[in-house]
Design a protein around this motif. Structure first.
Motif, mmCIF file in Angstrom:
data_model
loop_
_atom_site.group_PDB
_atom_site.id
_atom_site.type_symbol
_atom_site.label_atom_id
_atom_site.label_comp_id
_atom_site.label_asym_id
_atom_site.label_seq_id
_atom_site.Cartn_x
_atom_site.Cartn_y
_atom_site.Cartn_z
ATOM 1 N N TYR A 4 49.350 24.709 12.147
ATOM 2 C CA TYR A 4 48.438 25.780 12.506
ATOM 3 C C TYR A 4 49.231 26.921 13.119
ATOM 4 N N ILE A 64 45.165 37.921 12.833
ATOM 5 C CA ILE A 64 44.787 37.026 11.734
ATOM 6 C C ILE A 64 45.743 37.175 10.563
ATOM 7 N N ALA A 67 48.737 35.043 10.887
ATOM 8 C CA ALA A 67 48.478 33.653 10.513
ATOM 9 C C ALA A 67 48.410 33.512 8.999
ATOM 10 N N GLU A 68 47.804 34.496 8.348
ATOM 11 C CA GLU A 68 47.692 34.462 6.890
ATOM 12 C C GLU A 68 49.061 34.549 6.226
ATOM 13 N N LEU A 72 48.463 29.760 7.280
ATOM 14 C CA LEU A 72 47.889 28.788 8.203
ATOM 15 C C LEU A 72 46.617 29.334 8.844
ATOM 16 N N ASP A 73 45.745 28.436 9.282
ATOM 17 C CA ASP A 73 44.608 28.838 10.102
ATOM 18 C C ASP A 73 45.108 29.238 11.486
ATOM 19 N N LEU A 74 44.397 30.161 12.111
ATOM 20 C CA LEU A 74 44.717 30.580 13.469
ATOM 21 C C LEU A 74 43.951 29.699 14.445
ATOM 22 N N THR A 116 41.621 35.124 4.656
ATOM 23 C CA THR A 116 41.785 33.769 4.124
ATOM 24 C C THR A 116 42.001 32.711 5.201
ATOM 25 N N SER A 117 42.443 33.117 6.383
ATOM 26 C CA SER A 117 42.681 32.150 7.458
ATOM 27 C C SER A 117 41.442 32.009 8.333
ATOM 28 N N GLU A 118 41.082 30.787 8.634
ATOM 29 C CA GLU A 118 39.987 30.539 9.561
ATOM 30 C C GLU A 118 40.478 30.720 10.995
#
Length: 285
Positions: A4, A64, A67-68, A72-74, A116-118
């Motif tokens: 993550y 974000i 992370a993208e 990976l998700d943040l 795209t990252s949650e």
């Protein structure tokens, strides 16, 4: 190993360093890795959106997008960061014009917000990805001797239109983690109430009254300690506890642990390793 992008919140960097210290200790025990985003920026808390909506969207699109870029998700361990960044994501995803505007700026850094990252909380990762069964299997020191008062905090519950994991009126995720670690939860009215943090600087008396009510109920229910997934809630319930209880004429006290510390205790780490000595209440371990 699940990975993550870990968002370094201001509160953990400045005041509650023990949160990240705890996570660093046990993440590999649970077969997860939090990749720290050292170049992320402040999310703006609950204020920036009111002062400058475009800057609010920009800084969080950047967080974000980082992370993208990692694919990976943040993940954050701060409730207010969770709500803030998820709110920004919701606005960005709903507005192509806003996305185009912020991406025009982000491209100067080689970044692009795609959506795209949650954006997730540490608590959700423990329940949904690690899983309660795995947590039970990894426990080395069951918390069976403790009655624990879960304190969720507002910004992991409300508004549900942005958060949407727990029922704000009857949340369960933190209770489930406590149970998986062998602890005994107590039922009390204030588990899903406000801690008072966000009014502390402008209305201290009222803020401390709110905190004192939650602390008093946990004490009256004979809880051994309170646990919270939010470092801001911890700051009030631990750091301002003496002042809050004195204002309410209450002569008792109760330790307040971070979620990451509670997990660490059950996985066999000592209070000293976890940084519990940094606490104001019961911090001499």
């Amino acid at each position: 190993m699940k990975r993550y992008a870990y968002y370094l919140s201001c509160i953990n960097e400045a005041m509650t360093k023990e949160v990240d210290r705890s996570i660093d200790l046990w993440q590999k025990d649970l077969d997860i890795e939090f990749v720290k985003m050292h170049e992320s920026v402040c999310c703006g808390g609950s204020n920036l959106d009111y002062v400058s909506p475009k800057h609010f969207a920009l800084v969080n699109a950047r967080n974000i997008a980082m992370a993208e870029k990692l694919g990976l998700d943040l993940v954050t361990s701060c409730n207010t960061c969770l709500l803030t960044i998820r709110s920004a994501k919701q606005k960005l995803d709903a507005s192509p014009e806003l996305r185009d505007e912020v991406n025009g700026i982000l491209k100067k850094e080689g970044l692009e917000y795609k959506g795209t990252s949650e954006v997730r909380h540490l608590l959700w990762v423990l329940v949904e990805d690690v899983g309660l069964d795995t947590l039970r299997q990894k426990v080395k020191v069951p918390l069976s001797n403790y009655k624990i008062a879960p304190f969720y905090g507002c910004h992991i519950l409300r508004p549900s239109t942005v958060l949407g994991k727990d029922n704000p009126l009857e949340p369960t995720t933190l209770d489930l983690v406590i149970d998986a670690l062998g602890g005994k939860t107590i039922e009390y009215e204030h588990k899903n109430k406000c801690c008072g943090f966000h009014t502390l600087l402008v209305a201290e008396e009222e803020s401390l009254n709110v905190a004192a009510e939650a602390l008093k109920e946990a004490i009256d229910r004979n809880a051994d300690f309170i646990v919270t997934p939010c470092p801001l809630c911890h700051t009030v319930l631990d750091g301002y506890q003496s002042k809050a209880l004195k204002q309410a004429n209450i002569n008792k006290s109760i330790p307040v642990f971070h979620l990451s510390e509670m997990v660490g205790l059950a996985l066999g780490y000592t209070p000293r390793q976890l940084g519990i000595k940094r606490h104001i209440v019961g911090g001499k371990a």
